[in-house]
Design a protein around this motif. Structure first.
Motif, PDB file in Angstrom:
ATOM      1  N   SER A  42    -101.905 -25.000  82.183  1.00 40.79           N
ATOM      2  CA  SER A  42    -103.056 -25.128  83.075  1.00 40.79           C
ATOM      3  C   SER A  42    -103.802 -26.421  82.792  1.00 40.79           C
ATOM      4  CB  SER A  42    -104.013 -23.934  82.905  1.00 40.79           C
ATOM      5  OG  SER A  42    -103.395 -22.734  83.292  1.00 40.79           O
ATOM      6  N   VAL A  43    -104.293 -27.049  83.848  1.00 46.22           N
ATOM      7  CA  VAL A  43    -105.144 -28.231  83.740  1.00 46.22           C
ATOM      8  C   VAL A  43    -106.409 -27.938  84.536  1.00 46.22           C
ATOM      9  CG1 VAL A  43    -105.396 -30.683  84.230  1.00 46.22           C
ATOM     10  CG2 VAL A  43    -103.182 -29.779  83.495  1.00 46.22           C
ATOM     11  N   THR A  44    -107.574 -28.153  83.917  1.00 47.11           N
ATOM     12  CA  THR A  44    -108.834 -27.763  84.544  1.00 47.11           C
ATOM     13  C   THR A  44    -109.782 -28.944  84.633  1.00 47.11           C
ATOM     14  OG1 THR A  44    -109.809 -27.145  82.416  1.00 47.11           O
ATOM     15  CG2 THR A  44    -108.608 -25.443  83.598  1.00 47.11           C
ATOM     16  N   GLY A  45    -110.876 -28.719  85.378  1.00 43.62           N
ATOM     17  CA  GLY A  45    -111.945 -29.704  85.440  1.00 43.62           C
ATOM     18  C   GLY A  45    -111.552 -30.993  86.141  1.00 43.62           C
ATOM     19  N   GLN A 144    -105.819 -31.454  77.148  1.00 53.73           N
ATOM     20  CA  GLN A 144    -106.463 -30.152  77.184  1.00 53.73           C
ATOM     21  C   GLN A 144    -105.656 -29.115  76.408  1.00 53.73           C
ATOM     22  OE1 GLN A 144    -107.112 -29.192  81.314  1.00 53.73           O
ATOM     23  NE2 GLN A 144    -109.011 -30.367  81.411  1.00 53.73           N
ATOM     24  N   GLN A 145    -104.327 -29.189  76.515  1.00 54.50           N
ATOM     25  CA  GLN A 145    -103.490 -28.231  75.802  1.00 54.50           C
ATOM     26  C   GLN A 145    -103.616 -28.400  74.292  1.00 54.50           C
ATOM     27  OE1 GLN A 145    -102.402 -29.939  78.515  1.00 54.50           O
ATOM     28  NE2 GLN A 145    -102.433 -28.175  79.887  1.00 54.50           N
ATOM     29  N   GLN A 146    -103.782 -29.646  73.821  1.00 57.56           N
ATOM     30  CA  GLN A 146    -103.911 -29.896  72.388  1.00 57.56           C
ATOM     31  C   GLN A 146    -105.267 -29.478  71.846  1.00 57.56           C
ATOM     32  OE1 GLN A 146    -103.020 -34.101  72.630  1.00 57.56           O
ATOM     33  NE2 GLN A 146    -100.953 -33.826  71.815  1.00 57.56           N
ATOM     34  N   SER A 147    -106.287 -29.532  72.678  1.00 60.47           N
ATOM     35  CA  SER A 147    -107.628 -29.191  72.197  1.00 60.47           C
ATOM     36  C   SER A 147    -107.907 -27.687  72.198  1.00 60.47           C
ATOM     37  CB  SER A 147    -108.684 -29.904  73.056  1.00 60.47           C
ATOM     38  OG  SER A 147    -108.671 -29.410  74.392  1.00 60.47           O
ATOM     39  N   ARG A 148    -107.154 -26.930  73.002  1.00 55.48           N
ATOM     40  CA  ARG A 148    -107.437 -25.493  73.101  1.00 55.48           C
ATOM     41  C   ARG A 148    -107.205 -24.730  71.799  1.00 55.48           C
ATOM     42  NH1 ARG A 148    -104.825 -25.291  79.125  1.00 55.48           N
ATOM     43  NH2 ARG A 148    -106.627 -26.213  80.171  1.00 55.48           N
ATOM     44  N   PRO A 149    -106.175 -25.058  70.984  1.00 56.43           N
ATOM     45  CA  PRO A 149    -106.050 -24.362  69.692  1.00 56.43           C
ATOM     46  C   PRO A 149    -107.247 -24.588  68.782  1.00 56.43           C
ATOM     47  CG  PRO A 149    -103.978 -25.425  70.276  1.00 56.43           C
ATOM     48  CD  PRO A 149    -104.991 -25.903  71.257  1.00 56.43           C
ATOM     49  N   VAL A 150    -107.894 -25.755  68.904  1.00 58.53           N
ATOM     50  CA  VAL A 150    -109.075 -26.012  68.079  1.00 58.53           C
ATOM     51  C   VAL A 150    -110.205 -25.069  68.496  1.00 58.53           C
ATOM     52  CG1 VAL A 150    -110.687 -27.766  67.264  1.00 58.53           C
ATOM     53  CG2 VAL A 150    -108.359 -28.419  67.906  1.00 58.53           C
ATOM     54  N   SER A 179    -110.735 -24.141  77.988  1.00 54.66           N
ATOM     55  CA  SER A 179    -109.935 -22.980  77.600  1.00 54.66           C
ATOM     56  C   SER A 179    -110.340 -21.743  78.392  1.00 54.66           C
ATOM     57  CB  SER A 179    -110.092 -22.723  76.099  1.00 54.66           C
ATOM     58  OG  SER A 179    -109.315 -21.632  75.691  1.00 54.66           O
ATOM     59  N   GLN A 180    -111.655 -21.510  78.500  1.00 56.62           N
ATOM     60  CA  GLN A 180    -112.120 -20.326  79.225  1.00 56.62           C
ATOM     61  C   GLN A 180    -111.835 -20.434  80.720  1.00 56.62           C
ATOM     62  OE1 GLN A 180    -116.126 -19.024  78.142  1.00 56.62           O
ATOM     63  NE2 GLN A 180    -115.916 -20.025  76.147  1.00 56.62           N
ATOM     64  N   LEU A 181    -111.964 -21.641  81.263  1.00 56.61           N
ATOM     65  CA  LEU A 181    -111.684 -21.819  82.685  1.00 56.61           C
ATOM     66  C   LEU A 181    -110.193 -21.628  82.960  1.00 56.61           C
ATOM     67  CD1 LEU A 181    -112.833 -22.492  85.447  1.00 56.61           C
ATOM     68  CD2 LEU A 181    -112.481 -24.916  84.952  1.00 56.61           C
TER      69      LEU A 181
END
Length: 758
Positions: A42-45, A144-150, A179-181
């Motif tokens: 997923s890609v958001t924003g 975004q995918q790399q930041s979500r685990p943080v 992540s929530q979106l």
């Protein structure tokens, strides 16, 4: 054209002979698709609306540091609370991809060497605060995918540190919001898909009556949707806010294809054995449904071509193209084999000629087969076709009125307005921006590149730019590398490059990294928050104008960049270019029809009702206060492709009838209206049910798009049945006039030759 009919007839023969092979193939493809669907991301924003941009990529890699914030509310100065903040700080500092953690515990430790047991000592450092922010700064350049685990680690750390009771703790920030979106998009996609299927079942149950296995089209469409998930997973197409709207659309379109096949098969069973009925049905209805499917794909293709620089719209178009093709194939590999097996194993006498219908059937039997709805539609289309000039004149006047009011429609261009405004993650992010981002302000970035960015001349230009830009409306502050150097050099700029380097050695690395990185520098412009789209675009122009007025030194490149400066103009361009997108859709579909029919009149006829719909939809939008969104801006091209299905199927049946001996044009119109008019009415209303699921989406942009598509599909259905028959009569008369003129010219030429010979 006969070749395509023959191909479809042969496909029907193969399916009739080996239905189990077709079904096993469909099941195998489901297994393959499930593996592909697991690969969807997923890609958001704003990131979803920004294409490949070297300047933006450079900014992301060097300065765009995502953040995760923990908002702590309550008795923050209590030693137990501050120790919990300290434990959180230390734990998150050890997480991969975290550059630094900034917290009030840092200040307290710097003052006392540890967290003291006295609340008063803590208050001396951070004040009598009841809310604090702990900011986790991520490494620059993370996706975004790399930041979500943080973010996941941050939530786990919050639970691990065990804050005292009475302390409210919220984890938010850009990575948390993303992540929530993303989770909401996935949840919304599943809910919309389930709702669309449920509404379709209700529609088919009540509308598609009098046929065997009337819910089988849903099974075929659902298989096609599963294949589509797999296809976009293998193709690397992400799921986004816009992409999630595709699947209810696909259910609506796929139902159309299945119902057309289903209805024609039932019609052929009236006069033929099952083994003959399927090849005849597929040979008759297959070509028009194929060209209708290709027209829909071309409508989505027009959106793709016109929005190449904006990924979210391209993903929407690509997913839609995959979907219409795969749902069409699913109707062949699932629906038709299912009907074949039913006819083979459930009919009591499968090889006998059916008694319902046939050459000796009575008028009462034929009327029963057509049904009351079919008979009503047949008479109505005949009446309208008998008065073509009146009908088309009224349709044209309404269309002109629609085009006249198009400028009065509102717009929806702010990407943050696309999402639910009461979304907890969004509200938390807004609060974080207010606390940590400068009150009611928001920051934009200017990327500076060149070889001597620490040269005093370049720094003096930065000061010049700060002075010019700070006086502009909406800009509340400008911070540059020169600002930082002055802070550590007694309020003045060093006169030499050596003096600049000496000052930079005194600046902490974390502060210096905000302004300098690997041959690049950053200028931060702080502006008012809460601007509308026009105000934000005006701000971008102001920033660019200030750059020009400040006259950057030669060899220095300066560009306003970031997610918002890149995405907002892209979204606005999509809205402003909606007429071009619609025109491109007309061109694509017209080209396909001309290539297929090799006849100008037959290529034009299906598009005339679509031109009416484009104008009518503006009146519908104005009446319901539906704004023009970037997704809705593509609907013109989509409605051409989607609506062409109805008009093509009606036109094909009309020509099929009119080419028979002794059948007048009005008789052909009535037969087409009664036979396929019923089928497209059922499929159109069923499609409306499916699209209506979008109106219940939590995302405003999708809810508005759902309301718009429901209206447009209904208007398309009306246009196909009300304006196409008169159009066919007018074009038929025009064709007759052209043919008569050609024959007269040929006759005159022959007579002239004969007289010359005499």
């Amino acid at each position: 054209m006969m070749g395509i009919r023959t191909v479809f007839a042969r496909i029907g023969q193969h399916i009739q002979k080996r239905p189990l092979v077709a079904l096993i193939t469909a099941i195998v493809l489901i297994g393959i698709a499930i593996s592909g669907a697991a690969q969807i991301q997923s890609v958001t924003g704003d990131r979803a609306f920004v294409g490949q941009n070297p300047t933006l990529n450079t900014y992301d890699d060097n300065f765009d540091r995502g953040t995760i914030a923990m908002l702590v509310r309550g008795e923050v100065t209590e030693p137990a609370t501050m120790r919990a903040i300290d434990r959180y700080d230390r734990r998150m500092s050890e997480v991969d991809d975290v550059e630094q953690v900034v917290s009030p515990a840092d200040q307290v430790r710097a003052e006392y060497g540890q967290i003291p047991g006295s609340e008063k000592k803590i208050e001396r450092v951070i004040g009598n605060s009841h809310s604090e922010v702990v900011t986790v700064v991520l490494e620059p350049g993370l996706t975004q995918q790399q930041s979500r685990p943080v973010y996941t680690d941050a939530v786990d750390a919050k639970e691990w540190v065990a804050f005292p009771s009475g302390i409210a703790v919220t984890v938010t920030g850009s990575a948390a919001f993303s992540s929530q979106l993303s989770a909401l998009i996935q949840q919304s996609t599943q809910q919309l898909l389930g709702l669309a299927v449920g509404l379709m079942i209700v529609a088919l149950f009540f509308l598609f009556r009098g046929v065997r296995l009337r819910l089988l089209p849903i099974v075929a469409v659902f298989v096609g949707v599963i294949w589509t998930f797999g296809a976009i997973g293998y193709a690397g197409i992400p799921n986004s806010t816009l992409t999630s709207s595709v699947f209810p659309i696909l259910i609506g379109l796929g139902i159309d294809y299945s119902i057309q096949f289903h209805e024609r098969y039932e019609e052929e069973l009236e006069d033929h054995r099952p083994r003959e009925a399927l090849p005849l049905a597929l040979g008759g209805v297959g070509p028009p449904v194929l060209i209708a499917m290709l027209s829909a794909a071309l409508g989505f293709g027009a959106t793709w071509v016109s929005t190449v620089g904006s990924p979210a719209f391209v993903w929407f178009a690509q997913t839609s193209i995959f979907g219409v093709i795969l749902t069409f194939i699913a109707s062949l590999l699932v629906l038709l084999p299912g009907l074949t097996l039913w006819a083979r194993f459930r009919d009591s006498s499968p090889d006998e000629t059916p008694t319902a219908g046939g050459p000796n059937s009575t008028p009462q039997q034929e009327e029963s087969e057509i049904g009351r709805l079919g008979k009503l539609l047949g008479r109505t289309t005949r009446l309208l076709a008998a008065n073509p000039l009146i009908v088309l004149s009224i349709a044209t006047v309404v269309m002109a009125g629609g085009f006249a009011v198009s400028s009065d429609l509102g717009t929806l261009a702010d990407s943050e307005e696309f999402i639910p405004q009461d979304l907890p993650a969004y509200l938390d992010l807004q609060e974080f921006r207010s606390v940590a981002g400068g009150g009611d302000n928001v920051q934009y970035s200017i990327l500076v590149s060149g070889e001597q960015l620490r040269n005093p001349e370049v720094l003096r230009w930065m000061e010049r730019y700060r002075t010019i830009a700070s006086d502009k409306p909406q800009i509340t502050g400008v911070s540059t590398p020169a600002t930082l150097i002055k802070q550590y050099n007694g309020g003045t700029l060093p006169q030499t490059e050596r003096g600049v380097e000496q000052t930079l050695t005194e600046i902490p690395e974390d502060q210096k990294a905000q302004y300098y990185s690997d041959g690049y520098a950053q200028i931060q412009v702080t502006a008012e928050q809460g601007m509308n789209t026009d105000e934000e675009l005006g701000l971008f122009d102001t920033v660019e104008t200030a750059i020009t007025l400040s006259q950057p030194p030669s060899g220095v490149d300066v560009h306003l960049t970031g997610q918002s400066p890149e995405s907002t103009p892209s979204i606005v361009d999509q809205i402003e270019n909606r007429n071009s997108t619609t025109g491109l859709g007309f061109l694509f579909v017209f080209g396909a029809l001309l290539l297929y029919y090799r006849n100008l009149l037959r290529a034009v006829a299906p598009l005339v009702p679509m031109a009416f719909v484009i104008g009518w939809q503006n009146i519908y939008m104005l009446a319901l206060a539906i704004p023009v969104s970037p997704l809705g801006a593509s609907l013109g091209a989509l409605s051409v492709g989607i609506g062409a299905e109805y008009t093509i199927i009606v036109m094909e049946r009309y020509f099929e009838e009119v080419e028979q001996d002794g059948v007048s044009r009005l008789d052909a119109v009535e037969t087409a209206g009664s036979r396929v008019g019923k089928a497209i009415t059922v499929s159109g209303l069923t499609t409306v049910f499916g699209f209506s699921a979008l109106t219940l989406s939590p995302f405003p942009i999708l809810a508005d798009f759902g309301s718009l598509t429901v209206g447009v599909i209904f208007l398309t259905l009306v246009a196909a049945l009300a304006t196409l028959p008169p159009t066919l009569i007018i074009l038929g008369r025009l064709s007759d006039a052209i043919e008569t003129a050609r024959e007269n010219k040929l006759l005159s030429t022959r007579m002239g030759i004969t007289e010359a010979d005499d």
